[in-house]
Design a protein around this motif. Structure first.
Motif, mmCIF file in Angstrom:
data_model
loop_
_atom_site.group_PDB
_atom_site.id
_atom_site.type_symbol
_atom_site.label_atom_id
_atom_site.label_comp_id
_atom_site.label_asym_id
_atom_site.label_seq_id
_atom_site.Cartn_x
_atom_site.Cartn_y
_atom_site.Cartn_z
ATOM 1 N N SER A 91 0.809 -1.217 0.000
ATOM 2 C CA SER A 91 0.000 0.000 0.000
ATOM 3 C C SER A 91 0.847 1.276 0.000
ATOM 4 O O SER A 91 0.353 2.349 -0.332
ATOM 5 N N ASP A 92 2.132 1.165 0.371
ATOM 6 C CA ASP A 92 2.997 2.343 0.326
ATOM 7 C C ASP A 92 3.450 2.649 -1.093
ATOM 8 O O ASP A 92 4.119 3.662 -1.334
ATOM 9 N N ARG A 93 3.090 1.773 -2.043
ATOM 10 C CA ARG A 93 3.430 1.983 -3.458
ATOM 11 C C ARG A 93 2.175 1.801 -4.314
ATOM 12 O O ARG A 93 1.989 0.743 -4.942
ATOM 13 N N PRO A 94 1.303 2.801 -4.367
ATOM 14 C CA PRO A 94 0.033 2.661 -5.097
ATOM 15 C C PRO A 94 0.223 2.340 -6.574
ATOM 16 O O PRO A 94 -0.565 1.585 -7.161
ATOM 17 N N GLY A 95 1.259 2.902 -7.180
ATOM 18 C CA GLY A 95 1.511 2.620 -8.600
ATOM 19 C C GLY A 95 1.862 1.159 -8.835
ATOM 20 O O GLY A 95 1.461 0.573 -9.844
ATOM 21 N N LEU A 96 2.597 0.562 -7.901
ATOM 22 C CA LEU A 96 2.990 -0.839 -8.021
ATOM 23 C C LEU A 96 1.787 -1.762 -7.863
ATOM 24 O O LEU A 96 1.735 -2.830 -8.490
ATOM 25 N N GLU A 97 0.803 -1.349 -7.060
ATOM 26 C CA GLU A 97 -0.370 -2.190 -6.813
ATOM 27 C C GLU A 97 -1.137 -2.485 -8.102
ATOM 28 O O GLU A 97 -1.626 -3.600 -8.300
ATOM 29 N N ILE A 98 -1.253 -1.509 -8.988
ATOM 30 C CA ILE A 98 -1.977 -1.705 -10.253
ATOM 31 C C ILE A 98 -1.255 -2.729 -11.123
ATOM 32 O O ILE A 98 -1.875 -3.624 -11.703
ATOM 33 N N ILE A 99 0.064 -2.608 -11.186
ATOM 34 C CA ILE A 99 0.865 -3.558 -11.980
ATOM 35 C C ILE A 99 0.764 -4.952 -11.371
ATOM 36 O O ILE A 99 0.589 -5.943 -12.090
ATOM 37 N N LEU A 100 0.871 -5.022 -10.040
ATOM 38 C CA LEU A 100 0.782 -6.317 -9.355
ATOM 39 C C LEU A 100 -0.564 -6.981 -9.569
ATOM 40 O O LEU A 100 -0.637 -8.206 -9.740
ATOM 41 N N PHE A 101 -1.637 -6.196 -9.575
ATOM 42 C CA PHE A 101 -2.972 -6.768 -9.774
ATOM 43 C C PHE A 101 -3.033 -7.510 -11.107
ATOM 44 O O PHE A 101 -3.495 -8.670 -11.168
#
Length: 318
Positions: A18-28
């Motif tokens: 959650s400290d990297r919102p941009g990474l969350e989209i890629i990870l999803f």
């Protein structure tokens, strides 16, 4: 007291990435693709090992069990993780966290032992080929799988209660994307040295002991292969019998030992999360492909199931 129990069983917040919102989209997107591949690949292995009579052998009985484990392993983690990645809500209920921890530990521990069982099967196949059907009879195979599951349940039923009973002093944030034992222990405000020592001891038993048996099995297999005086094709056939399993063992054990067998908190928290993601998702996705790409029996079974229309088209072409 009732009020304390209510606060004790509050929902947990899985911080994840959650400290990297941009990474969350890629990870999803990445995790969704890998999860679909995991479901398709492992389900295919299970169905093929049931449908095709040529795969009714000890090797594919164990492989079907491994695929079932991987299927359950990822499903116990990924849907919740995808849900948390999709929106701002990162919570998991107390009972959901307990269930995830139990299931995760049962399946992970069972797989450690099952991989050792599979290496013993390969040892008998290469080193005692004439006695293979006598030694690896169906009752022994069932007993070995049952022992694997019993070890998994035993480890889970010993460690999970100790982990969940630790005082957390109102802390609800789990610095991980799942309810994993080290992350839950790190939340505690108690002295956790005894629990960590006990967890390390059980880890040695369930990780290093099966790994030692695997290394002994493959050492004896290597010695047997080197003694083969026939053509290079004979050695290659013996090597192909074991190569897929060796790759799977290397992927699984290298990451999980790095995670759990280090003294203290050597790895960074982010590094630990990515390693957990690797053995929870990437390894179960790769396993079906590793076993099928070099395996003529499984590929033959696939063509038998999928190749009916293909054969008809071939016949029509003539």
């Amino acid at each position: 007291m009732e009020r304390d129990n209510d606060s004790y069983q509050q929902a947990f917040i899985l911080l994840g990435f959650s400290d990297r919102p941009g990474l969350e989209i890629i990870l999803f997107a990445f995790i969704l693709v890998f999860y679909i591949l995991t479901l398709v690949g492992n389900t295919a292995i299970i169905l093929l090992s049931i449908i095709d009579s040529r795969l009714h052998t000890p090797m594919y009985f164990f492989l079907g069990n491994l695929s079932f484990l991987d299927l359950c392993f990822t499903t116990s983690i990924v849907p919740q993780f995808l849900w948390n990645l999709w929106g701002p809500e990162k919570t998991i209920t107390y009972h959901g966290c307990v269930a995830q921890l139990y299931i995760y530990m049962v399946l992970g521990s069972t797989e450690c032992v099952l991989l050792a069982v599979m290496s013993y099967d390969r040892y008998v196949a290469v080193c005692r080929p004439l006695h293979y059907t006598v030694v690896m009879h169906s009752r022994l195979c069932l007993q070995l799988v049952t022992v694997s599951w019993c070890c998994g349940f035993l480890n889970s039923f010993v460690m999970c209660p100790q982990t969940m009973q630790l005082s957390r002093c109102g802390r609800r944030k789990v610095d991980h994307f799942l309810c994993e034992m080290p992350a839950l222990i790190a939340m505690s405000c108690d002295d956790t040295m005894l629990v960590e020592a006990f967890a390390f001891t059980l880890g040695v038993a369930l990780l290093l002991l099966p790994l030692s048996l695997i290394l002994i099995s493959y050492g004896m297999i290597a010695a047997a292969v080197l003694r083969i005086k026939s053509s290079a094709a004979g050695r290659q056939k013996a090597f192909n019998t074991c190569s897929s399993h060796m790759v799977v063992v290397s992927l699984f054990y290298s990451t999980i030992i790095y995670m759990y067998m280090q003294p203290g908190n050597v790895a960074s928290q982010d590094q630990g999360k990515f390693l957990t993601l690797f053995y929870c998702l990437v390894t179960p996705t790769l396993n079906p492909f590793i076993y099928t790409l070099r395996n003529k029996d499984v590929k033959g079974a696939m063509w038998k199931v999928l190749g009916k229309d293909r054969s008809l088209l071939g016949a029509g072409g003539h």
